[in-house]
Write a protein that holds these residues in place. Structure first.
Motif, PDB file in Angstrom:
ATOM      1  N   UNK A 100     -39.584   5.822 -17.853  1.00 55.72           N
ATOM      2  CA  UNK A 100     -39.739   4.512 -17.220  1.00 55.72           C
ATOM      3  C   UNK A 100     -39.452   3.367 -18.178  1.00 55.72           C
ATOM      4  N   UNK A 101     -39.475   3.639 -19.480  1.00 55.37           N
ATOM      5  CA  UNK A 101     -39.063   2.612 -20.439  1.00 55.37           C
ATOM      6  C   UNK A 101     -37.565   2.365 -20.383  1.00 55.37           C
ATOM      7  N   UNK A 102     -36.823   3.321 -19.828  1.00 57.91           N
ATOM      8  CA  UNK A 102     -35.382   3.127 -19.626  1.00 57.91           C
ATOM      9  C   UNK A 102     -35.083   2.187 -18.459  1.00 57.91           C
ATOM     10  N   UNK A 103     -36.120   1.782 -17.720  1.00 63.49           N
ATOM     11  CA  UNK A 103     -35.917   0.892 -16.572  1.00 63.49           C
ATOM     12  C   UNK A 103     -35.727  -0.565 -17.000  1.00 63.49           C
ATOM     13  N   UNK A 104     -36.508  -0.993 -18.016  1.00 68.65           N
ATOM     14  CA  UNK A 104     -36.466  -2.432 -18.307  1.00 68.65           C
ATOM     15  C   UNK A 104     -36.739  -2.824 -19.748  1.00 68.65           C
ATOM     16  N   UNK A 105     -37.064  -1.880 -20.613  1.00 67.50           N
ATOM     17  CA  UNK A 105     -37.290  -2.251 -22.013  1.00 67.50           C
ATOM     18  C   UNK A 105     -35.948  -2.628 -22.645  1.00 67.50           C
ATOM     19  N   UNK A 106     -35.781  -3.882 -23.082  1.00 72.42           N
ATOM     20  CA  UNK A 106     -34.467  -4.350 -23.541  1.00 72.42           C
ATOM     21  C   UNK A 106     -33.834  -3.475 -24.624  1.00 72.42           C
ATOM     22  N   UNK A 107     -34.626  -3.006 -25.566  1.00 74.01           N
ATOM     23  CA  UNK A 107     -34.075  -2.180 -26.649  1.00 74.01           C
ATOM     24  C   UNK A 107     -33.373  -0.942 -26.093  1.00 74.01           C
ATOM     25  N   UNK A 108     -33.999  -0.302 -25.132  1.00 75.83           N
ATOM     26  CA  UNK A 108     -33.470   0.945 -24.598  1.00 75.83           C
ATOM     27  C   UNK A 108     -32.377   0.696 -23.552  1.00 75.83           C
ATOM     28  N   UNK A 109     -32.592  -0.289 -22.691  1.00 79.05           N
ATOM     29  CA  UNK A 109     -31.582  -0.591 -21.671  1.00 79.05           C
ATOM     30  C   UNK A 109     -30.292  -1.076 -22.322  1.00 79.05           C
ATOM     31  N   UNK A 110     -30.406  -1.925 -23.331  1.00 80.61           N
ATOM     32  CA  UNK A 110     -29.208  -2.426 -23.999  1.00 80.61           C
ATOM     33  C   UNK A 110     -28.439  -1.306 -24.696  1.00 80.61           C
ATOM     34  N   UNK A 111     -29.177  -0.367 -25.286  1.00 85.91           N
ATOM     35  CA  UNK A 111     -28.504   0.775 -25.919  1.00 85.91           C
ATOM     36  C   UNK A 111     -27.729   1.579 -24.881  1.00 85.91           C
ATOM     37  N   UNK A 112     -28.344   1.794 -23.718  1.00 82.33           N
ATOM     38  CA  UNK A 112     -27.662   2.526 -22.649  1.00 82.33           C
ATOM     39  C   UNK A 112     -26.449   1.752 -22.149  1.00 82.33           C
ATOM     40  N   UNK A 113     -26.602   0.456 -21.963  1.00 83.33           N
ATOM     41  CA  UNK A 113     -25.505  -0.361 -21.441  1.00 83.33           C
ATOM     42  C   UNK A 113     -24.331  -0.388 -22.401  1.00 83.33           C
ATOM     43  N   UNK A 114     -24.602  -0.451 -23.687  1.00 85.93           N
ATOM     44  CA  UNK A 114     -23.501  -0.432 -24.660  1.00 85.93           C
ATOM     45  C   UNK A 114     -22.672   0.839 -24.524  1.00 85.93           C
ATOM     46  N   UNK A 115     -23.359   1.954 -24.347  1.00 79.02           N
ATOM     47  CA  UNK A 115     -22.660   3.231 -24.217  1.00 79.02           C
ATOM     48  C   UNK A 115     -21.928   3.297 -22.868  1.00 79.02           C
ATOM     49  N   UNK A 116     -22.585   2.831 -21.810  1.00 82.12           N
ATOM     50  CA  UNK A 116     -21.962   2.841 -20.490  1.00 82.12           C
ATOM     51  C   UNK A 116     -20.741   1.932 -20.440  1.00 82.12           C
ATOM     52  N   UNK A 117     -20.804   0.796 -21.108  1.00 88.82           N
ATOM     53  CA  UNK A 117     -19.667  -0.126 -21.121  1.00 88.82           C
ATOM     54  C   UNK A 117     -18.442   0.557 -21.738  1.00 88.82           C
ATOM     55  N   UNK A 118     -18.654   1.239 -22.850  1.00 84.44           N
ATOM     56  CA  UNK A 118     -17.541   1.970 -23.470  1.00 84.44           C
ATOM     57  C   UNK A 118     -17.003   3.034 -22.530  1.00 84.44           C
ATOM     58  N   UNK A 119     -17.911   3.734 -21.873  1.00 84.88           N
ATOM     59  CA  UNK A 119     -17.515   4.816 -20.970  1.00 84.88           C
ATOM     60  C   UNK A 119     -16.677   4.296 -19.804  1.00 84.88           C
ATOM     61  N   UNK A 120     -17.176   3.251 -19.137  1.00 83.87           N
ATOM     62  CA  UNK A 120     -16.447   2.726 -17.974  1.00 83.87           C
ATOM     63  C   UNK A 120     -15.141   2.039 -18.397  1.00 83.87           C
ATOM     64  N   UNK A 121     -15.167   1.374 -19.521  1.00 80.92           N
ATOM     65  CA  UNK A 121     -13.941   0.715 -19.991  1.00 80.92           C
ATOM     66  C   UNK A 121     -12.847   1.734 -20.265  1.00 80.92           C
ATOM     67  N   UNK A 122     -13.230   2.879 -20.780  1.00 78.00           N
ATOM     68  CA  UNK A 122     -12.265   3.917 -21.097  1.00 78.00           C
ATOM     69  C   UNK A 122     -11.796   4.666 -19.853  1.00 78.00           C
ATOM     70  N   UNK A 123     -12.708   4.862 -18.892  1.00 77.39           N
ATOM     71  CA  UNK A 123     -12.420   5.780 -17.785  1.00 77.39           C
ATOM     72  C   UNK A 123     -12.157   5.119 -16.447  1.00 77.39           C
ATOM     73  N   UNK A 124     -12.220   3.782 -16.401  1.00 79.08           N
ATOM     74  CA  UNK A 124     -11.873   3.084 -15.164  1.00 79.08           C
ATOM     75  C   UNK A 124     -10.649   2.197 -15.390  1.00 79.08           C
TER      76      UNK A 124
END
Length: 300
Positions: free
Chosen positions: A276-300
């Motif tokens: 549940x800390x992955x829902x809104x804790x900025x440290x964790x959400x931002x880490x996930x978003x950074x990785x997701x941004x790279x993923x979508x940028x590469x694969x979309x």
């Protein structure tokens, strides 16, 4: 920029928010959110961050929930949840500036399972990202003390009584308060963190009822979000998991998905984070978003 949009879904409409980058977007992602949540909660935390990084993101209330149409209310039907995603892609592909060939999906918690189940057969989805994904079928079957078959027998009897009385039964997703949880002897960290998110000012939204129509539970018991994934879900896959394992089973679910998927691209474990800390804790959400941004940028 945030746009309020309506998504046609047969005789009803889904209420949605489209988070847009400052520049005209090409890539876009449809978000599939956790059970019981609405578009202003976890989905907004991820969608707004994706938009700030140049990826349009559409998040919606599921049919029968939130501000979307559909009767009866509070129904959690895993098959309709998947259909919602496909209807959202229908709408998104018609919006100005969106390339219909560059649409991905991001599923969070139960929404991760729904996103995967949909992507197997809707190959308009070009990339699949999941954060702390759950398979609601596996979870619901594990909750039954006498086994799922006995639970289905009890649900059948209950539905007969409901039909006779005309009164629909609703169950809590979570205890409404931490005090209710303590009175029921529920003290584990995952449940208390879920209550702290959903049922306090931290994450509460008036359109999230914390109620689930009981007659939908039989659908969840028979559901397998990962059925035929190994044969059908050919899209690139990003899996992001919380490093602290808990009673949600999302770590185990995510690892199973990673092993099943024909095209796994990246696996990230966010150390120190709980589900549940992955829902809104900025440290964790931002880490996930950074990785997701790279993923979508590469694969979309």
């Amino acid at each position: 920029m945030l746009e309020h949009v309506s998504i046609p879904r047969g005789p009803i409409e889904l209420a949605a928010h489209l988070h847009l980058p400052d520049e005209a977007p090409l890539r876009a992602v449809v978000l599939s959110t956790p059970g019981s949540s609405v578009k202003e909660q976890i989905g907004a935390n991820y969608a707004s961050r994706l938009a700030s990084r140049g990826i349009a993101a559409l998040v919606f209330d599921p049919a029968h929930q939130g501000q979307s149409g559909g009767e009866p209310r509070d129904l959690e039907d895993p098959y309709r949840r998947g259909e919602d995603i496909s209807y959202a892609i229908d709408a998104l592909s018609t919006f100005p500036g969106i390339d219909a060939e560059r649409i991905g999906v991001l599923g969070i918690c139960a929404g991760g399972g729904y996103a995967v189940h949909t992507a197997r057969t809707d190959h308009r989805i070009k990339a699949v990202g999941v954060v702390v994904p759950g398979n609601m079928g596996t979870s619901f079957r594990s909750f039954q003390p006498d086994g799922p078959a006995a639970a289905l027998d009890a649900m059948a009897a209950a539905r007969i009584e409901e039909t006779r009385s005309g009164e629909l039964t609703r169950a809590n997703w979570l205890p409404d308060t931490l005090e209710d949880a303590a009175a029921a002897g529920v003290t584990d960290i995952d449940t208390t963190q879920a209550i702290t998110y959903y049922r306090t000012e931290r994450g509460h939204n008036q359109h999230s009822t914390n109620r689930r129509l009981a007659r939908g539970d039989s659908l969840l018991l028979g559901y397998d979000a990962y059925h035929l994934v190994d044969q059908l879900m050919t899209q690139p896959l990003q899996v992001i998991l919380a490093g602290r394992k808990g009673n949600t089973g999302s770590y185990e679910s995510g690892m199973r998905l990673w092993e099943l998927a024909p095209n796994p691209v990246d696996l990230m474990v966010v150390e120190g984070a709980g589900h549940y800390e992955m829902y809104d804790e900025p440290e964790y959400v931002d880490a996930a978003i950074n990785r997701l941004t790279d993923f979508y940028t590469t694969n979309l």
